[in-house]
Design a protein around this motif. Structure first.
Motif, short mmCIF file in Angstrom:
data_model
loop_
_atom_site.label_atom_id
_atom_site.label_comp_id
_atom_site.label_asym_id
_atom_site.label_seq_id
_atom_site.Cartn_x
_atom_site.Cartn_y
_atom_site.Cartn_z
N LYS A 1 0.83 -1.35 -0.06
CA LYS A 1 -0.06 0.03 -0.01
C LYS A 1 0.99 1.19 -0.11
O LYS A 1 2.07 1.26 0.56
N GLY A 2 0.57 2.19 -0.96
CA GLY A 2 1.11 3.43 -0.81
C GLY A 2 1.39 3.86 -2.51
O GLY A 2 0.57 3.60 -3.03
N PRO A 3 2.54 4.46 -2.67
CA PRO A 3 2.71 5.16 -4.02
C PRO A 3 2.60 3.97 -5.07
O PRO A 3 2.35 4.53 -6.37
N HIS A 4 2.85 2.74 -4.90
CA HIS A 4 2.88 1.83 -6.09
C HIS A 4 1.78 1.04 -6.17
O HIS A 4 1.69 0.02 -6.80
N ASP A 5 0.72 1.30 -5.19
CA ASP A 5 -0.40 0.25 -5.30
C ASP A 5 -1.36 0.26 -6.64
O ASP A 5 -2.22 -0.50 -6.67
N TRP A 6 -1.05 1.40 -7.39
CA TRP A 6 -1.59 1.43 -8.72
C TRP A 6 -1.48 0.27 -9.45
O TRP A 6 -2.25 -0.16 -10.31
N LEU A 7 -0.26 -0.26 -9.11
CA LEU A 7 0.09 -1.45 -9.90
C LEU A 7 -0.81 -2.64 -9.56
O LEU A 7 -0.99 -3.74 -10.57
N THR A 8 -0.93 -2.97 -8.13
CA THR A 8 -1.90 -3.93 -7.83
C THR A 8 -3.34 -3.89 -8.42
O THR A 8 -3.99 -5.06 -8.75
N ARG A 9 -3.86 -2.60 -8.37
CA ARG A 9 -5.15 -2.33 -8.88
C ARG A 9 -5.32 -2.49 -10.70
O ARG A 9 -6.39 -2.56 -11.15
N GLY A 10 -4.02 -2.31 -11.17
CA GLY A 10 -4.49 -1.95 -12.58
C GLY A 10 -4.38 -3.31 -13.54
O GLY A 10 -4.15 -4.29 -12.92
N THR A 11 -4.78 -3.13 -14.81
CA THR A 11 -4.71 -4.30 -15.68
C THR A 11 -3.70 -3.87 -16.72
O THR A 11 -3.63 -2.81 -17.31
N PHE A 12 -2.80 -5.06 -17.29
CA PHE A 12 -1.63 -4.62 -17.84
C PHE A 12 -1.55 -5.81 -19.13
O PHE A 12 -2.00 -7.05 -18.70
N VAL A 13 -0.69 -5.56 -20.18
CA VAL A 13 -0.42 -6.37 -21.11
C VAL A 13 1.16 -6.09 -21.28
O VAL A 13 1.56 -4.85 -21.08
N ALA A 14 1.90 -6.80 -21.96
CA ALA A 14 3.35 -6.91 -22.13
C ALA A 14 3.81 -7.50 -23.35
O ALA A 14 3.39 -8.51 -23.45
N SER A 15 4.67 -6.68 -23.92
CA SER A 15 5.26 -7.58 -25.11
C SER A 15 6.68 -8.12 -24.55
O SER A 15 7.36 -7.51 -23.53
N LEU A 16 7.07 -9.10 -25.27
CA LEU A 16 8.35 -9.86 -24.95
C LEU A 16 9.35 -9.74 -26.08
O LEU A 16 8.82 -10.38 -27.20
N GLU A 17 10.39 -9.55 -25.81
CA GLU A 17 11.51 -9.50 -27.21
C GLU A 17 12.66 -9.91 -26.38
O GLU A 17 13.11 -9.67 -25.33
N ALA A 18 13.42 -10.76 -27.38
CA ALA A 18 14.94 -11.09 -27.06
C ALA A 18 15.80 -10.08 -26.94
O ALA A 18 15.78 -9.36 -27.91
N ASP A 19 16.85 -10.25 -26.00
CA ASP A 19 17.73 -8.97 -26.11
C ASP A 19 19.22 -9.76 -26.10
O ASP A 19 19.65 -10.08 -25.17
N ARG A 20 19.43 -10.16 -27.20
CA ARG A 20 20.67 -11.04 -27.61
C ARG A 20 22.08 -10.05 -27.35
O ARG A 20 21.99 -8.92 -27.53
N PRO A 21 22.86 -10.83 -27.02
CA PRO A 21 24.27 -10.18 -26.83
C PRO A 21 24.89 -9.71 -28.24
O PRO A 21 24.40 -10.13 -29.11
N ALA A 22 25.49 -8.59 -28.10
CA ALA A 22 26.17 -7.89 -29.19
C ALA A 22 27.02 -9.08 -29.89
O ALA A 22 27.02 -8.83 -31.12
N THR A 23 27.72 -9.58 -29.12
CA THR A 23 28.98 -10.53 -29.93
C THR A 23 27.95 -12.05 -30.14
O THR A 23 27.70 -12.59 -28.74
N PRO A 24 27.58 -12.61 -31.05
CA PRO A 24 27.19 -13.92 -31.09
C PRO A 24 27.93 -14.87 -30.71
O PRO A 24 29.16 -14.82 -30.60
N PRO A 25 27.31 -16.11 -30.08
CA PRO A 25 28.42 -17.04 -29.71
C PRO A 25 28.84 -17.73 -30.89
O PRO A 25 28.78 -17.56 -32.00
#
Length: 196
Positions: free
Chosen positions: A153-177
Motif C-alpha cells: 500500500k502506498g505510491p505503487h499500489d496502482w500496480l496492484t489495481r491495474g490491468t496490464f499487457v506486455a510485449s516480450l522481446e529477446a535482447d541478444r548479446p552484441a557478440t554472437p556465440p
C-alpha cells in the motif's frame, strides 16, 4: 408465498444494481446503446486504450532443462537481475526469480515468470508474468504476456489495481556465440502497457 417471491425479486434487483456499480456500469459510464445487438462493436468511448508505463530489461542465467515430460518439454531460466525504467516506474530487478517454460505440441509453449522488483524508493513489488509463445507464427505476430503486480500500500499500489499487457522481446548479446555453440539469450526486454 407471493410476498416471499416479491421480496426475493427485490433482493435480486438490489444485488444486480450493486454488482453493476461494482463493475463500473453505473450511469454516466460508457455503455452499449439501448437495444444494441449482441456482438455489436462498442462505441469508441467504451473501447479500452493502452498507455506505455515502463520497460524492464531482465537478465537471465542459462536454462536448466528438465527435458521431455508427459506434458511437454520443461525448462526453467533463473532471473539474475536487471533494470526497469519508464514514465511511471523506475527500479531494479531483484536477482533470484524464475522463468518457468513448457513447450507443448506444435512448437507453442507457456511461460510463467515469478520474481520481484525494487522501486527507487525501496518498495518491493512482486510480479507474476504469464503468457503463451508461438515462435514462427503469422508475420508480425508478437508474444504478449499478462503481468500481474502485487505492491505494498502506498505510491505503487496502482500496480496492484491495474490491468496490464506486455510485449516480450529477446535482447541478444552484441557478440554472437561461436559457431555450433547453443544460442545465448542473456536478457529479455518486457514493455508494459496499462489498459485504461
Amino acid at each position: 408465498m407471493v410476498i416471499a417471491a416479491a421480496v426475493s425479486s427485490r433482493a435480486r434487483a438490489r444485488a444486480l444494481v450493486a454488482m453493476a456499480a461494482l463493475l463500473g456500469v453505473a450511469a454516466g459510464s460508457a455503455q452499449q446503446p439501448a437495444g444494441a445487438e449482441l456482438g455489436a462493436l462498442p462505441p469508441p468511448d467504451a473501447l479500452p486504450r493502452v498507455e506505455f508505463v515502463f520497460e524492464a530489461r531482465v537478465t537471465l542465467a542459462p536454462a536448466t532443462v528438465l527435458g521431455e515430460t508427459g506434458v511437454g518439454h520443461r525448462q526453467y531460466i533463473p532471473i539474475t537481475g536487471g533494470t526497469v525504467a519508464g514514465p511511471k516506474f523506475k527500479g531494479e530487478v531483484i536477482p533470484g526469480g524464475w522463468d518457468y517454460q513448457l513447450r507443448t505440441g506444435g512448437g507453442c509453449g507457456t511461460i510463467s515468470a515469478d520474481y520481484f522488483w525494487r522501486a527507487e524508493d525501496g518498495a518491493v513489488i512482486h510480479i507474476l508474468n504469464e503468457g503463451m509463445m508461438c515462435p514462427g507464427g503469422a508475420k508480425g505476430e508478437r508474444t504478449w504476456l499478462h503481468p500481474r503486480f502485487e505492491a505494498p500500500k502506498g505510491p505503487h499500489d496502482w500496480l496492484t489495481r491495474g490491468t496490464f499487457v506486455a510485449s516480450l522481446e529477446a535482447d541478444r548479446p552484441a557478440t554472437p556465440p561461436p559457431a555450433g555453440a547453443p544460442p545465448v539469450m542473456g536478457a529479455i526486454r518486457i514493455k508494459v502497457y496499462q489498459i485504461k
